[in-house]
Design a protein around this motif. Structure first.
Motif, PDB file in Angstrom:
ATOM      1  N   ILE A  72       1.107  -0.933  -0.080  1.00 15.47           N
ATOM      2  CA  ILE A  72      -0.064   0.120   0.008  1.00 15.47           C
ATOM      3  C   ILE A  72       1.208   1.241  -0.473  1.00 15.47           C
ATOM      4  CG2 ILE A  72      -1.662   1.239   1.845  1.00 15.47           C
ATOM      5  CD1 ILE A  72      -2.167  -1.949   2.475  1.00 15.47           C
ATOM      6  N   VAL A  73       0.724   2.398  -0.597  1.00 15.88           N
ATOM      7  CA  VAL A  73       1.630   2.975  -1.384  1.00 15.88           C
ATOM      8  C   VAL A  73       0.581   4.664  -0.888  1.00 15.88           C
ATOM      9  CG1 VAL A  73       2.935   4.539  -2.369  1.00 15.88           C
ATOM     10  CG2 VAL A  73       3.071   1.800  -2.490  1.00 15.88           C
ATOM     11  N   LEU A  74       1.197   4.997  -0.316  1.00 10.36           N
ATOM     12  CA  LEU A  74       0.596   6.520   0.739  1.00 10.36           C
ATOM     13  C   LEU A  74       0.941   7.557  -0.400  1.00 10.36           C
ATOM     14  CD1 LEU A  74      -0.787   5.830   3.912  1.00 10.36           C
ATOM     15  CD2 LEU A  74      -2.126   5.427   2.041  1.00 10.36           C
ATOM     16  N   ILE A  75       0.623   8.219  -0.929  1.00  5.08           N
ATOM     17  CA  ILE A  75       1.144   9.486  -1.703  1.00  5.08           C
ATOM     18  C   ILE A  75       0.133  11.396  -1.492  1.00  5.08           C
ATOM     19  CG2 ILE A  75       2.297   8.267  -3.843  1.00  5.08           C
ATOM     20  CD1 ILE A  75      -0.271   9.225  -5.702  1.00  5.08           C
ATOM     21  N   GLY A 128       7.309  11.099   1.165  1.00  5.61           N
ATOM     22  CA  GLY A 128       7.386  12.245   0.392  1.00  5.61           C
ATOM     23  C   GLY A 128       6.371  12.949  -0.269  1.00  5.61           C
ATOM     24  N   GLY A 129       5.725  14.179  -0.300  1.00  5.37           N
ATOM     25  CA  GLY A 129       5.156  14.977  -0.642  1.00  5.37           C
ATOM     26  C   GLY A 129       5.095  15.670  -2.338  1.00  5.37           C
ATOM     27  N   GLY A 130       6.654  15.164  -2.839  1.00  9.57           N
ATOM     28  CA  GLY A 130       6.978  15.495  -3.866  1.00  9.57           C
ATOM     29  C   GLY A 130       7.755  13.927  -4.476  1.00  9.57           C
ATOM     30  N   VAL A 131       7.259  13.086  -4.055  1.00  8.07           N
ATOM     31  CA  VAL A 131       7.344  11.993  -5.206  1.00  8.07           C
ATOM     32  C   VAL A 131       6.756  11.942  -6.505  1.00  8.07           C
ATOM     33  CG1 VAL A 131       5.428  10.241  -4.162  1.00  8.07           C
ATOM     34  CG2 VAL A 131       8.176   9.224  -4.667  1.00  8.07           C
ATOM     35  N   VAL A 132       5.305  12.799  -6.547  1.00  6.39           N
ATOM     36  CA  VAL A 132       4.662  12.312  -7.475  1.00  6.39           C
ATOM     37  C   VAL A 132       6.424  13.341  -8.568  1.00  6.39           C
ATOM     38  CG1 VAL A 132       2.772  12.030  -6.852  1.00  6.39           C
ATOM     39  CG2 VAL A 132       4.013  14.812  -7.014  1.00  6.39           C
ATOM     40  N   LEU A 133       7.015  14.347  -8.273  1.00  8.60           N
ATOM     41  CA  LEU A 133       7.844  15.485  -9.518  1.00  8.60           C
ATOM     42  C   LEU A 133       8.310  14.292 -10.516  1.00  8.60           C
ATOM     43  CD1 LEU A 133       8.409  17.962  -7.165  1.00  8.60           C
ATOM     44  CD2 LEU A 133       7.072  17.730  -7.981  1.00  8.60           C
ATOM     45  N   ARG A 134       8.879  12.976  -9.999  1.00  9.40           N
ATOM     46  CA  ARG A 134       9.181  12.217 -11.358  1.00  9.40           C
ATOM     47  C   ARG A 134       8.528  11.300 -11.186  1.00  9.40           C
ATOM     48  NH1 ARG A 134      15.974  11.548  -8.581  1.00  9.40           N
ATOM     49  NH2 ARG A 134      16.391  14.171  -9.305  1.00  9.40           N
ATOM     50  N   ASN A 160       9.222   7.558 -10.559  1.00 14.05           N
ATOM     51  CA  ASN A 160       8.950   7.395  -8.911  1.00 14.05           C
ATOM     52  C   ASN A 160       7.561   6.376  -8.951  1.00 14.05           C
ATOM     53  OD1 ASN A 160      11.522   8.099  -7.660  1.00 14.05           O
ATOM     54  ND2 ASN A 160      10.213  10.029  -6.993  1.00 14.05           N
ATOM     55  N   LEU A 161       7.178   6.312  -9.623  1.00 16.79           N
ATOM     56  CA  LEU A 161       5.473   6.169  -9.188  1.00 16.79           C
ATOM     57  C   LEU A 161       5.806   4.903 -10.408  1.00 16.79           C
ATOM     58  CD1 LEU A 161       3.896   7.735  -7.973  1.00 16.79           C
ATOM     59  CD2 LEU A 161       4.811   9.463  -8.714  1.00 16.79           C
ATOM     60  N   LYS A 162       6.189   4.769 -11.435  1.00 18.87           N
ATOM     61  CA  LYS A 162       6.316   3.319 -12.369  1.00 18.87           C
ATOM     62  C   LYS A 162       6.535   2.547 -11.405  1.00 18.87           C
ATOM     63  CE  LYS A 162       7.232   4.369 -16.871  1.00 18.87           C
ATOM     64  NZ  LYS A 162       8.501   5.284 -18.090  1.00 18.87           N
ATOM     65  N   LEU A 163       8.221   3.087 -10.453  1.00 20.63           N
ATOM     66  CA  LEU A 163       8.368   1.782  -9.649  1.00 20.63           C
ATOM     67  C   LEU A 163       7.264   1.570  -8.733  1.00 20.63           C
ATOM     68  CD1 LEU A 163      12.321   2.470  -9.126  1.00 20.63           C
ATOM     69  CD2 LEU A 163      11.204   0.828 -10.135  1.00 20.63           C
ATOM     70  N   LEU A 164       6.850   2.075  -7.920  1.00 24.65           N
ATOM     71  CA  LEU A 164       5.650   2.100  -6.635  1.00 24.65           C
ATOM     72  C   LEU A 164       4.662   1.422  -7.711  1.00 24.65           C
ATOM     73  CD1 LEU A 164       6.486   5.472  -4.998  1.00 24.65           C
ATOM     74  CD2 LEU A 164       6.831   3.449  -3.807  1.00 24.65           C
ATOM     75  N   SER A 165       3.967   1.907  -7.970  1.00 23.11           N
ATOM     76  CA  SER A 165       3.006   1.281  -9.100  1.00 23.11           C
ATOM     77  C   SER A 165       2.903  -0.652  -9.081  1.00 23.11           C
ATOM     78  CB  SER A 165       2.134   1.844 -10.344  1.00 23.11           C
ATOM     79  OG  SER A 165       2.671   2.571 -11.203  1.00 23.11           O
ATOM     80  N   ASN A 174       2.949  -3.636  -8.166  1.00 22.61           N
ATOM     81  CA  ASN A 174       2.785  -4.688  -7.617  1.00 22.61           C
ATOM     82  C   ASN A 174       2.092  -3.813  -6.354  1.00 22.61           C
ATOM     83  OD1 ASN A 174       3.021  -7.583  -8.111  1.00 22.61           O
ATOM     84  ND2 ASN A 174       5.267  -6.957  -7.571  1.00 22.61           N
ATOM     85  N   SER A 175       1.435  -2.586  -6.562  1.00 23.81           N
ATOM     86  CA  SER A 175       1.258  -2.205  -5.165  1.00 23.81           C
ATOM     87  C   SER A 175      -0.220  -1.903  -5.230  1.00 23.81           C
ATOM     88  CB  SER A 175       2.080  -0.848  -5.112  1.00 23.81           C
ATOM     89  OG  SER A 175       2.877  -0.850  -4.608  1.00 23.81           O
ATOM     90  N   THR A 176      -0.699  -1.084  -4.339  1.00 24.76           N
ATOM     91  CA  THR A 176      -2.195  -0.258  -4.696  1.00 24.76           C
ATOM     92  C   THR A 176      -1.507   0.858  -3.986  1.00 24.76           C
ATOM     93  OG1 THR A 176      -3.926  -1.788  -3.990  1.00 24.76           O
ATOM     94  CG2 THR A 176      -4.618   0.351  -3.758  1.00 24.76           C
ATOM     95  N   ILE A 177      -1.374   2.579  -5.153  1.00 23.15           N
ATOM     96  CA  ILE A 177      -1.190   3.304  -4.603  1.00 23.15           C
ATOM     97  C   ILE A 177      -3.005   4.557  -4.552  1.00 23.15           C
ATOM     98  CG2 ILE A 177      -0.275   6.067  -5.556  1.00 23.15           C
ATOM     99  CD1 ILE A 177       0.852   4.533  -7.499  1.00 23.15           C
ATOM    100  N   ILE A 178      -2.662   4.839  -2.965  1.00 27.22           N
ATOM    101  CA  ILE A 178      -3.451   5.537  -2.947  1.00 27.22           C
ATOM    102  C   ILE A 178      -3.437   7.465  -2.490  1.00 27.22           C
ATOM    103  CG2 ILE A 178      -5.429   6.267  -0.298  1.00 27.22           C
ATOM    104  CD1 ILE A 178      -4.959   3.045  -0.227  1.00 27.22           C
ATOM    105  N   LEU A 179      -4.143   8.276  -2.969  1.00 31.40           N
ATOM    106  CA  LEU A 179      -3.313   9.400  -2.326  1.00 31.40           C
ATOM    107  C   LEU A 179      -4.892   9.980  -1.360  1.00 31.40           C
ATOM    108  CD1 LEU A 179      -3.279  11.952  -3.265  1.00 31.40           C
ATOM    109  CD2 LEU A 179      -4.899  11.972  -5.190  1.00 31.40           C
ATOM    110  N   LEU A 180      -3.688  10.875  -0.445  1.00 29.73           N
ATOM    111  CA  LEU A 180      -4.793  12.024   0.449  1.00 29.73           C
ATOM    112  C   LEU A 180      -4.471  13.039   0.496  1.00 29.73           C
ATOM    113  CD1 LEU A 180      -3.357   9.769   3.673  1.00 29.73           C
ATOM    114  CD2 LEU A 180      -4.368   9.179   2.177  1.00 29.73           C
ATOM    115  N   THR A 181      -5.610  13.449   0.832  1.00 31.55           N
ATOM    116  CA  THR A 181      -5.623  15.089   0.282  1.00 31.55           C
ATOM    117  C   THR A 181      -6.312  16.238   1.283  1.00 31.55           C
ATOM    118  OG1 THR A 181      -7.781  14.934  -0.226  1.00 31.55           O
ATOM    119  CG2 THR A 181      -6.833  14.867  -2.076  1.00 31.55           C
ATOM    120  N   ALA A 182      -6.133  16.725   1.587  1.00 29.33           N
ATOM    121  CA  ALA A 182      -6.653  17.611   2.213  1.00 29.33           C
ATOM    122  C   ALA A 182      -6.979  19.356   1.937  1.00 29.33           C
ATOM    123  CB  ALA A 182      -5.351  17.651   4.299  1.00 29.33           C
TER     124      ALA A 182
END
Ligand code: S3P
Length: 171
Positions: A5-8, A81-87, A90-95, A97-105
């Protein structure tokens, strides 16, 4: 579920706090990429930004993500970290075998949460609220593709973790 589970999400959306609860509930290891970078370099995130610069930090961040492949799939909850999406890499690797969940506020909730710690070099100095507003706008394009998203405004980390358990239970 044999997926990590990946939290972004932006700073102050509760990735680490929620990750800690999820890892406990699911009996998994929590990996916090900022913390791994600190362990690897021997500097705090703030020190890295101040002394070595953002590029250096981003390179260490990508390295840490690359190294996560060594853990068995499904064994981790990963708080990024919040900036992980900038590359994109990173997301290719993280995704894998993972479920990516975006937290917002909301910007206001983010402001309230980040001002409690003073550990966000990108928001340091005067007018953090304006910095948050601008960065949220700049990063919107990276966040908008994620369908599994939870607005954490007005919710405790425990409540958010419960919602995530509901999501993954149905998958
Ligand atoms: C950053 C977010 C921080 C940390 C660094 C840069 C960002 O992590 O990685 O200060 O660029 O959004 P958190 O999202 O855990 O605060």
């Amino acid at each position: 579920m044999n997926k990590n589970i990946v939290l972004i999400g932006f700073m102050g959306t509760g990735k680490t706090a929620v990750g800690e609860i999820l890892a406990l509930k699911l009996n998994r290891t929590l990996v916090d990429t900022d913390q791994m970078i600190e362990e690897k370099t021997g500097f705090t995130v703030t020190q890295i930004f101040q002394r070595l610069g953002e590029q250096y930090f981003r390179d260490r961040e990508s390295e840490v993500i690359c190294n996560l492949g060594q853990f068995p799939p499904g064994s981790l909850v990963i708080a990024t970290g919040g900036g992980v999406v900038l590359r994109e890499e990173n997301l290719k690797l993280l995704s894998q075998n993972s479920t990516i969940i975006l937290l917002t506020a909301s910007p206001r909730a983010i402001m309230r949460r980040v001002s409690k710690t003073g550990q966000r070099p990108l928001l340091a100095g005067p007018d953090s609220a304006e910095k948050i507003r601008i960065m949220l706008l700049e990063r919107e394009k990276y966040y908008r593709n994620y369908l599994l998203r939870i607005d954490t405004t007005g919710r405790t980390p425990r409540q958010v973790a419960r919602k995530i358990m509901g999501y993954i239970g149905n998958r």
